[in-house]
Design a protein around this motif. Structure first.
Motif, PDB file in Angstrom:
ATOM      1  N   UNK A  26       6.532   2.991  -9.956  1.00  0.00           N
ATOM      2  CA  UNK A  26       7.033   3.293  -8.595  1.00  0.00           C
ATOM      3  C   UNK A  26       6.040   3.227  -7.556  1.00  0.00           C
ATOM      4  N   UNK A  27       6.205   2.478  -6.456  1.00  0.00           N
ATOM      5  CA  UNK A  27       5.286   2.329  -5.533  1.00  0.00           C
ATOM      6  C   UNK A  27       4.802   3.710  -4.649  1.00  0.00           C
ATOM      7  N   UNK A  28       5.658   4.295  -4.666  1.00  0.00           N
ATOM      8  CA  UNK A  28       5.394   5.719  -3.929  1.00  0.00           C
ATOM      9  C   UNK A  28       4.639   6.748  -4.830  1.00  0.00           C
ATOM     10  N   UNK A  29       4.432   6.420  -6.142  1.00  0.00           N
ATOM     11  CA  UNK A  29       3.835   7.419  -7.068  1.00  0.00           C
ATOM     12  C   UNK A  29       2.507   6.877  -7.666  1.00  0.00           C
ATOM     13  N   UNK A  30       1.992   5.690  -7.250  1.00  0.00           N
ATOM     14  CA  UNK A  30       0.976   5.149  -7.873  1.00  0.00           C
ATOM     15  C   UNK A  30      -0.029   4.463  -7.120  1.00  0.00           C
ATOM     16  N   UNK A  31      -1.469   4.674  -7.396  1.00  0.00           N
ATOM     17  CA  UNK A  31      -2.618   3.806  -6.798  1.00  0.00           C
ATOM     18  C   UNK A  31      -3.255   3.158  -7.720  1.00  0.00           C
ATOM     19  N   UNK A  32      -3.068   1.930  -7.707  1.00  0.00           N
ATOM     20  CA  UNK A  32      -3.473   1.010  -8.905  1.00  0.00           C
ATOM     21  C   UNK A  32      -4.772   0.644  -8.453  1.00  0.00           C
ATOM     22  N   UNK A  33      -5.917   0.965  -9.506  1.00  0.00           N
ATOM     23  CA  UNK A  33      -7.333   0.820  -9.101  1.00  0.00           C
ATOM     24  C   UNK A  33      -7.862  -0.044 -10.231  1.00  0.00           C
ATOM     25  N   UNK A  34      -8.410  -1.092  -9.790  1.00  0.00           N
ATOM     26  CA  UNK A  34      -9.324  -2.148 -10.769  1.00  0.00           C
ATOM     27  C   UNK A  34     -10.770  -2.035 -10.341  1.00  0.00           C
ATOM     28  N   UNK A  35     -11.559  -1.926 -11.461  1.00  0.00           N
ATOM     29  CA  UNK A  35     -12.880  -1.734 -11.402  1.00  0.00           C
ATOM     30  C   UNK A  35     -13.446  -2.865 -12.149  1.00  0.00           C
ATOM     31  N   UNK A  36     -14.396  -3.909 -11.205  1.00  0.00           N
ATOM     32  CA  UNK A  36     -15.064  -4.987 -11.676  1.00  0.00           C
ATOM     33  C   UNK A  36     -16.671  -4.868 -11.749  1.00  0.00           C
ATOM     34  N   UNK A  37     -17.308  -5.303 -12.929  1.00  0.00           N
ATOM     35  CA  UNK A  37     -18.611  -5.189 -12.713  1.00  0.00           C
ATOM     36  C   UNK A  37     -19.182  -6.436 -13.323  1.00  0.00           C
TER      37      UNK A  37
END
Length: 436
Positions: A240-251
């Motif tokens: 659900x869009x109001x309950x998540x922060x999608x975090x991608x880490x790239x290196x």
């Protein structure tokens, strides 16, 4: 000259102003909005128009209606969702799975409900797993709760033929992760394809996650592949869009480097887990080596003497090796025992990191340790009837000295190579010391 857009209706301007106050923090989470009558008076309009403006924000998921108390800003405490955490190593015997561990560390109350079924896959799942028309899947359906609220769903699909009669078939949490189980079954995932779609939820999704009006969802589909390109797992996450922060880490990719350090006195169970894990793998392949309980008292002594070491990947133990200067009197002659040598014992590697020459790297590390201590040889004894293991050591520069028959001992194939000799295969091992 700029061309002005079409004038916005009054109810839209009401929504715009309230939205801005929510966005800039003037109206914080849980704050009560002005009443319909107060809004109508402020904008010199009717109560019906005020309600129209409020409904825009309800449909956007920014506010909730709690009649007769009024309208309130929706409280949001998003979960940090990290898709790249899929392949991070986990302990073999963690107390909780990754989700529960993460939420507990954040001081939140987390739980989950798991159901398992064998079923005909949907067309999308069949396409992702490249299944035939008659092939079935095992699906592990999970709803994750935080502070009593259903936060997301996680449905993992596996080809039935690959996981039948395994832990994956049971509706219990697999704390060490289904990826580890797949690797133990011989289907290690080495890469994944992530697909993310943003859309409104289906009625089933809205009901399952108790979504309010106007709440969009991110659908993350992750398909995992083995080294030979076979898809073995397809996971559908609904966030659900109001309950998540999608975090991608790239290196930028780095040359693999792992750490090796002495085990501490609290890590006896960790070493035992690695032993039992290796013993189970040997048993499944019809090899009778190590099919007895690990000698915990001896392991404790090795730990206390600083002779038992752990290899870690991001602080998760993935292998162990013990080295000491004590020749086993059942195997090595008094003359040999008098020669300066280090002896390798209990070298075990997790199966989900197998095939990466970690064993070779540990033997190279032990060889360097022997040279630094002024030893002449690096030695070990191997199970007498494990021909595959004999070939392994021979291919890594060890010479077979002889095979000894000692009463009550299944080991006795003796190998050695010169101290300081290395093969140069596998990841680099960087020594770290225990915290003071």
């Amino acid at each position: 000259m700029a061309v002005s857009g079409r004038a916005r209706a009054l109810y839209q301007r009401i929504a715009d102003q309230l939205r801005a106050e929510i966005t800039d923090g003037t109206l914080g989470p849980g704050a009560r909005l002005p009443t319909e009558a107060e809004i109508a008076e402020k904008f010199e309009t009717t109560r019906t128009t005020a309600v129209q403006g409020l409904k825009v924000l309800v449909n956007e998921g920014l506010i909730v209606s709690d009649r007769p108390r009024g309208y309130f800003v929706r409280s949001r405490k998003p979960m940090i969702y990290r898709p790249q955490g899929e392949f991070r190593k986990r302990p073999l015997s963690p107390e909780m799975d990754t989700f529960l561990t993460q939420m507990t560390e954040e001081g939140r109350d987390a739980s989950q409900k798991i159901e398992v079924a064998v079923e005909t896959p949907s067309r999308d799942v069949r396409d992702h797993l490249k299944l035939g028309a008659d092939e079935l899947v095992v699906v592990r359906r999970r709803v994750r709760y935080i502070d009593g609220v259903p936060y997301n769903s996680n449905d993992s699909h596996f080809p039935l033929a690959l996981v039948q009669n395994s832990e994956i078939m049971r509706p219990d949490d697999i704390a060490r992760g289904a990826n580890v189980v797949l690797a133990e079954l011989g289907h290690e995932q080495v890469r994944a394809i992530d697909e993310i779609q943003i859309r409104m939820p289906t009625p089933t999704e809205a009901d399952r996650l108790e979504l309010g009006p106007g709440t969009p969802v991110a659908v993350h589909v992750c398909t995992g592949y083995t080294q030979d390109g076979r898809p073995v797992r397809s996971v559908v996450n609904v966030l659900p869009g109001d309950r998540h922060l999608i975090t991608y880490e790239r290196s930028k990719p780095q040359v693999p480097t792992l750490t090796i350090r002495p085990a501490n006195e609290d890590e006896l169970l960790t070493v035992v887990d690695l032993w039992n894990h290796a013993a189970s793998w040997l048993r499944d392949r019809g090899i009778d080596q190590w099919q007895y309980p690990p000698r915990e008292e001896r392991i404790k002594q090795n730990i206390a003497a600083g002779e038992c070491w752990l290899v870690e990947d991001e602080e998760v133990p993935i292998a162990t090796i013990t080295i000491d200067a004590q020749a086993d009197g059942d195997f090595w002659s008094p003359k040999e025992a008098a020669e300066p040598a280090l002896y390798v014992h209990r070298m075990a590697v997790r199966r989900d990191v197998g095939g990466k020459e970690l064993g070779s790297a540990m033997l190279d590390w032990a060889s360097k340790q022997a040279a630094e201590q002024g030893k002449q040889w690096l030695r070990l004894d191997a199970w007498k009837d494990n021909d595959g293991l004999h070939e392994y050591y021979s291919s890594r520069g060890f010479s077979h000295v002889r095979t000894v028959e000692a009463e009550g001992r299944r080991s006795g194939a003796l190998f050695q190579r010169e101290a300081g000799a290395t093969r140069g295969a596998g990841p680099d091992l960087v020594v770290t010391e225990l915290d003071a």
